[in-house]
Design an enzyme around this catalytic site. Structure first.
Site, PDB file in Angstrom:
ATOM      1  N   ASP A  70       0.664  -1.273   0.149  1.00 56.58           N
ATOM      2  CA  ASP A  70       0.080   0.003   0.082  1.00 56.58           C
ATOM      3  C   ASP A  70       0.816   1.260  -0.054  1.00 56.58           C
ATOM      4  O   ASP A  70       2.033   1.301   0.142  1.00 56.58           O
ATOM      5  CB  ASP A  70      -0.894   0.078   1.221  1.00 56.58           C
ATOM      6  CG  ASP A  70      -0.477  -0.636   2.476  1.00 56.58           C
ATOM      7  OD1 ASP A  70       0.961  -0.431   2.696  1.00 56.58           O
ATOM      8  OD2 ASP A  70      -1.052  -1.040   3.218  1.00 56.58           O
ATOM      9  N   GLU A 146      -9.841  -1.973   5.455  1.00 55.00           N
ATOM     10  CA  GLU A 146     -10.300  -1.824   6.474  1.00 55.00           C
ATOM     11  C   GLU A 146     -11.562  -2.645   6.862  1.00 55.00           C
ATOM     12  O   GLU A 146     -12.379  -3.386   6.048  1.00 55.00           O
ATOM     13  CB  GLU A 146     -10.700  -0.446   6.704  1.00 55.00           C
ATOM     14  CG  GLU A 146      -9.885   0.520   6.405  1.00 55.00           C
ATOM     15  CD  GLU A 146      -8.871   0.888   7.529  1.00 55.00           C
ATOM     16  OE1 GLU A 146      -8.484  -0.063   8.220  1.00 55.00           O
ATOM     17  OE2 GLU A 146      -8.401   1.869   7.732  1.00 55.00           O
TER      18      GLU A 146
END
Length: 262
Positions: A70, A146
């Site tokens: 990421d 998430e």
């Protein structure tokens, strides 16, 4: 799923680094080893041990090609808190990897959707990830997937939760307002496509999430629970992270490591 419990973070990191080095060494010389990598504090011990092994002549990274998980949106490559900067400072600058073989998402891209699609194409062009190393957030997320993320998701832009921003504020002078609100991240499906996955988990603040990931069912609110479906997944943790696991679970996995359970 395999769970390997060590006394402390240092021993867990050393074990994981030795395992990864062994995988790199065992790869056929005429084929590159495709390695997925994380950032954050969790893998730092592993990176430190791998650097030592390289300097001692025990492993080379010339045949390794990497894809990072990421990157924050809006941070340039030279920003001290960008993951590009983190990886070079803590790992790449200290080993013999070919810089052309390093892949990190571009947080400054003007077309996030295109950047993410090209990242997936680049992984596929290499024949997929051989080994994906990762960490786990205190809410059980992997990369920036998430709670609530799709378990078949691909590389994309994601909004970060307040909990994730609080966890990462320590890297931004403790100021949550300085933490970027979005990031580019590989998807859960991207990680699950790897031929092997290893997650390093340490500290009491991860204990509740680890219990949910290991002992409860597959749930998109604990995205790392996806590992229950992976054919070759290992979680390496310290005793503090394992504190909320049941005695039966700890006994089972420790006996597995002793070879009592197949």
């Amino acid at each position: 799923m395999r769970l390997v419990i060590h006394q402390n973070y240092e021993k867990a990191s050393l074990w994981a680094a030795n395992y990864i080095a062994g995988k790199i060494i065992s790869k056929k010389k005429n084929k590159p080893f495709i390695l997925g990598l994380p950032t954050g504090s969790s893998p730092l011990g592993i990176y430190s041990e791998l650097i030592k092994m390289y300097k001692d002549g025990k492993v080379s990274f010339k045949n390794v090609r990497t894809f990072n998980m990421d990157e924050y949106v809006g941070l340039s490559k030279d920003h001290p808190q960008s993951y590009h900067y983190f990886m070079f400072e803590n790992f790449f600058n200290h080993i013999d990897i070919n810089r052309k073989h390093i892949h990190i998402l571009d947080g400054m891209t003007k077309d996030a959707e295109k950047e993410c699609k090209q990242y997936e194409k680049a992984i596929n062009a290499e024949g997929g990830i051989d080994f994906f190393l990762g960490g786990m957030g205190s809410d059980g997320h992997i990369a920036f997937n998430e709670p609530g993320s799709s378990l078949v998701s691909r590389t994309r832009i994601k909004t970060l939760t307040e909990e994730t921003k609080r966890d990462n504020a320590r890297f931004f002078d403790g100021d949550i307002l300085k933490v970027p609100g979005t990031a580019l991240t590989v998807g859960v499906g991207t990680v699950m496509d790897a031929r092997e996955v290893m997650i390093i988990v340490n500290g009491r603040n991860k204990a509740r999430a680890l219990r949910a990931v290991v002992e409860e069912g597959i749930n998109h609110m604990w995205t790392l629970s996806c590992l229950q479906m992976h054919p070759k997944a290992t979680i390496v943790c310290d005793e503090e992270a394992a504190e909320k696991l049941s005695e039966e679970t700890i006994h089972y996995f420790k006996n597995m490591e002793k070879g009592i359970i197949c």
